[in-house]
Design an enzyme around this catalytic site. Structure first.
Site, PDB file in Angstrom:
ATOM      1  N   GLU A   6      15.986 -14.102  -0.147  1.00  0.00           N
ATOM      2  CA  GLU A   6      16.663 -14.965   0.825  1.00  0.00           C
ATOM      3  C   GLU A   6      15.705 -15.958   0.805  1.00  0.00           C
ATOM      4  OE1 GLU A   6      17.084 -12.862   4.471  1.00  0.00           O
ATOM      5  OE2 GLU A   6      16.587 -14.626   5.484  1.00  0.00           O
ATOM      6  N   ASP A  55       0.962  -1.191   0.006  1.00  0.00           N
ATOM      7  CA  ASP A  55       0.051   0.009  -0.125  1.00  0.00           C
ATOM      8  C   ASP A  55       0.904   1.217  -0.034  1.00  0.00           C
ATOM      9  OD1 ASP A  55      -2.836   1.109   0.373  1.00  0.00           O
ATOM     10  OD2 ASP A  55      -2.024   1.765   2.380  1.00  0.00           O
TER      11      ASP A  55
END
Ligand code: NOJ
Length: 549
Positions: A263, A213
């Protein structure tokens, strides 16, 4: 050829994601509000439709001043929507069906009920607790004027004054939306650390990515100076104040979030997606957010805001393809979302039962969008051809824009009315029939025409058009990621070729016109005679009649 092929092909690059506005999707409990168990129950429906993933609007604990975009706890589920165990059941069920799940993360602001903000209110001016937000002394003799002249997006000043522990009016805090949504101070390291924890909390629970957002927000100009045009944001209803949005430091956050996602990918080989709601003034600025080490994608809203006009559509599409070239991203097409008037109404009829022009155009726009290179987002109800509910009475409106401005202009409740699933009368299967159970926003009688049971039974429905489009998109190598080449067409018509000969043509006019391909189309938004493209119609053909590059 305008090309956007760039790097290795990955699922998100041409995914079709269905936006689930959780409170309006399906209610499993009978309280009139949709919930996570309802989403789980709706998964087979979404699988049948053929989407690749879902984006869940915020379901975190929240006082719901802006329907969850005011988050009080980023690592839990609001009891109205279920609990963490239900979230895990939903995740497992979605993954079993091969449906990816994106969460909506809200890093620009939180809820005034967030524990950190409560701590800040209880703490003294200048305290560490206040430094996580933007607290400042007011101007004028008694500090009675806000610290600067910025306006909030949803009306009124961007600052509210607090009462200090001694009962006197004290400092002010910044909120670019409503007073119940204080802005985080991203220059404070604990804020970044908090969001690291949030990201990992949900990634550890298997989510496939995040819709971010206000992704051009987070940082403000460090001096919080006056704006030369303080009402620009509210006027544009867009983030255009160059002091409050799009600060250079925000890019470091996206680089870091991308690294966190990578990751997880390194661990299990699954790509996670970061898709940003990026409102910035220029396409060049937009492209900066999707550089190879930042967000994977940023919504391209220009198609959504384009009028039903071939020149406007062509310009928007060409610019999108050019802007994205070289970034490593793909264009993320959107026609509808929970903040905008639905296409059927936007393109044509203000009320249902009109000429049908809005519906015809919305169907054509859908086929156009699904034929474009890149990813596409579908907002729940779009696949049912739902028009906007434009005549909700004032006393049921919940959009803070109405509360803050008193104006019905561009309020967002009309596209958020709970979905009709079955039957002839409200609640149309949205909520289990229990005494007194009624949807949180009233559904009009004419929703019956759009209920999913009718849509599934009628092969001419919007639903079948979307389903057929998605099936073809999944099976035809010409669709999805790639490039497009415009064809010469008569005025009022747009046509382009994908790959080695998929032609998509759209007739923006109301009169039939010769089709660019003589055969019967593979798929069309209204029935087409061979060689003719009806008015307000889009069609797809596979042909080797058209020369390709
Ligand atoms: C954008 C969201 O789409 C909208 O619904 C919300 O009100 C604002 N951001 C503020 O969070």
């Amino acid at each position: 050829m305008i090309s956007q092929r760039n790097g290795a092909r990955r699922w998100w690059r041409d995914a079709v994601i269905y936006q689930v506005y959780v409170r309006s999707f399906l209610d499993s409990t009978g309280d009139g509000i949709g919930d996570l168990a309802g989403v789980r129950a709706g998964l087979p429906y979404l699988k049948k439709l053929g989407v690749d993933g879902i984006w869940l609007s915020p379901f975190y604990p929240s006082p719901q001043h802006d329907h969850g975009y005011d988050v009080a706890d980023y690592c839990d589920v609001d009891p109205v929507f279920g609990d963490l165990a239900e979230f895990e059941r939903l995740m497992a069920a979605a993954h079993r069906l091969g449906i990816k799940v994106l969460l909506d993360i809200v890093p620009n602001h939180c809820s005034s009920e967030h524990p950190y903000f409560r701590d800040a209110l209880a703490a003294a001016p200048g305290s560490a607790a206040r430094a996580r937000f933007h607290f400042a002394d007011g101007r004028g003799p008694d500090g009675a004027e806000p610290p600067n002249n910025w306006h909030a997006m949803f009306g009124g000043p961007a600052w509210s004054r607090v009462t200090e522990a001694d009962g006197r009016p004290g400092q002010w805090y910044l909120h670019m939306f409503t007073p119940e949504q204080p802005d985080w101070n991203w220059r404070h390291p604990e804020v970044a650390a908090h969001f690291d924890h949030v990201l990992r909390f949900w990634l550890d629970r298997g989510v496939d990515g995040f819709r971010i957002d206000v992704a051009a927000g987070l940082y403000k100009h460090p001096d919080l100076p006056d704006s030369p045009d303080p009402e620009a944001d509210a006027r544009a209803r867009d983030s255009v104040n160059p002091l409050a949005w799009n600060q250079p430091e925000v890019h470091d956050v996206w680089r870091h979030w991308r690294a966190v996602c990578e990751e997880y990918t390194t661990r299990d080989g699954r790509e996670r997606l970061l898709v940003g709601e990026v409102s910035v003034p220029t396409a060049r600025e937009h492209a900066r957010y999707v550089r190879p080490d930042e967000l994977h994608q940023a919504f391209f809203f220009d198609l959504l805001s384009a009028p039903w006009d071939p020149d406007a559509f062509r310009k928007v599409i060409s610019e999108a393809m050019q802007d994205i070239a070289g970034t490593g991203s793909t264009v993320t097409w959107v026609l509808n979302n929970h903040d905008q008037v639905r296409t059927v109404t936007r393109y044509g009829e203000p009320v249902p039962g009109g000429s049908g022009l809005g519906s015809a155009r919305a169907r054509a726009a859908a086929l156009l969008m699904l034929a474009l290179p890149g990813a596409a987002y579908i907002y729940q109800g779009e696949e049912l051809g739902l028009p906007e509910v434009v005549d909700l009475p004032d006393d049921v409106l919940t959009d803070p824009i109405f509360r803050r401005t008193g104006s019905r202009a561009r309020i967002r409740d009309g596209c958020r009315v709970p979905l009709p699933w079955s039957g002839q009368a409200s609640p149309f299967g949205f909520t289990p029939q229990a005494e007194g159970a009624k949807p949180w926003l009233p559904q009009p009688e004419w929703f019956a025409e759009h209920a999913t049971d009718r849509a599934l039974a009628d092969t001419r429905s919007f639903w079948h058009l979307y389903r057929d489009g998605l099936q073809l998109r999944a099976s035809l190598p010409q669709l999805g990621e790639g490039s497009l080449r415009w064809l010469d067409t008569p005025p009022g018509v747009l046509a382009f070729v994908r790959g080695d000969g998929l032609v998509c043509a759209v007739n923006f006019g109301t009169a039939p016109t010769p089709a660019p391909v003589r055969d019967v189309p593979l798929l069309s938004s209204t029935p087409c005679e061979p060689g003719v493209l009806g008015g307000s119609t889009a069609a797809w053909w596979i042909t080797d009649d058209i020369a390709t590059d």
